[in-house]
Design a protein around this motif. Structure first.
Motif, mmCIF file in Angstrom:
data_model
loop_
_atom_site.group_PDB
_atom_site.id
_atom_site.type_symbol
_atom_site.label_atom_id
_atom_site.label_comp_id
_atom_site.label_asym_id
_atom_site.label_seq_id
_atom_site.Cartn_x
_atom_site.Cartn_y
_atom_site.Cartn_z
ATOM 1 N N GLU A 89 0.829 -1.203 0.000
ATOM 2 C CA GLU A 89 0.000 0.000 0.000
ATOM 3 C C GLU A 89 0.868 1.258 0.000
ATOM 4 N N ASP A 123 -7.978 1.879 1.063
ATOM 5 C CA ASP A 123 -6.527 1.743 1.198
ATOM 6 C C ASP A 123 -5.805 3.066 0.956
ATOM 7 N N GLU A 142 -7.639 0.521 -4.247
ATOM 8 C CA GLU A 142 -7.608 -0.731 -3.498
ATOM 9 C C GLU A 142 -6.351 -1.483 -3.910
ATOM 10 N N VAL A 143 -5.534 -1.881 -2.927
ATOM 11 C CA VAL A 143 -4.259 -2.543 -3.204
ATOM 12 C C VAL A 143 -4.332 -3.996 -2.748
#
Length: 261
Positions: A89, A123, A142-143
């Motif tokens: 992230e 995230d 979104e990771v």
């Protein structure tokens, strides 16, 4: 600019296509280990996501712990999948901030209560001001990390979770604003407020699904053999960042961040 962001190698012509014709941008991360100052600066950058260097002595007072012990025992993750997720992230946030020029307040890890759980909410949230107009951009990302293993449906998983960000953005913005307010960061509080009412103050919304992958477990078939469900996602961008032995890299940086605190 932090030196490690120069190691992202993005070719505008380099992408893969899913069976449902979504384009997935492939970005190689070709990090170098020959300059120890660069690695130390990178480790410091990582450390300050969890605990500001200017605050660590205050926070560890009363614990009887050294700086290294405080980071190891209270702040930094120990479980492999949390290390993998946190590191990925932060790496994607660096890419979006320094190469895609979004402003990304780094608040996500400062208030972690349990070091071996992932924080709730979106995230990554980033902002781009373009003349203070409807062209201003809010990006959510979104990771999904697969730097130690592989997973067949990783791209769809990232897209599915990115879709949830469309729903929970109000809560995520509010949480970010509160953290910034408590930190006395009035400039970034104002930045967040600009994007809290899309109806009255329009802006462009970008939704990103990012996968961080280790080359050792990567196959282009993770993209090219998949049919994706991307319905109802506004301005979807899918990226893969991949490099050699990324889990080894993550563990080394956390160790170094402790040792050099």
């Amino acid at each position: 600019m932090i030196k490690h962001v120069n190691w992202f190698k993005e070719d505008e012509e380099k992408f893969l296509e899913t069976l449902t014709k979504e384009k997935v941008r492939i970005i190689d991360y070709e990090y170098l280990m020959d300059n120890q100052d660069d690695i130390s600066n990178w480790a410091k950058h990582l450390r300050n996501h969890y605990c500001k260097d200017s605050e660590i002595d205050f926070l560890r007072n009363g614990t009887g712990l050294s700086r290294k012990e405080y980071l190891e025992q209270i702040k930094f993750p120990e479980k492999g999948h949390i290390i993998s997720g946190d590191f990925s992230e932060i790496l994607v946030a660096d890419f979006l901030e320094y190469l895609r020029t979004y402003k990304i307040p780094r608040t996500r890890y400062l208030d972690k209560i349990n070091k071996d759980t992932s924080p709730n909410g979106t995230d990554i949230i980033g902002f781009k001001i373009i003349n203070g107009s409807g062209k201003d951009e809010l990006i959510t990302c979104e990771v999904k990390a697969r730097i130690a293993t592989s997973k067949e449906d990783i791209v769809q998983e990232a897209v599915t979770h990115a879709k949830k960000d469309v729903i929970r953005i109000a809560e995520s913005l509010n949480a970010m604003k509160r953290t910034l307010y408590l930190a006395g960061d009035s400039k970034n509080v104002e930045l967040v407020e600009r994007f809290q009412n899309k109806v009255d103050r329009p802006y462009k919304r970008i939704t990103t699904a990012a996968i961080v992958h280790s080359n050792e477990h990567w196959s282009s078939e993770l993209v090219t053999t998949k049919e994706l469900d991307t319905e109802d996602i506004e301005n979807l961008d899918i990226i893969v960042i991949k490099g050699v032995k990324m889990m080894d890299l993550a563990r080394m940086l956390y160790r170094r961040a402790c040792d050099e605190a």
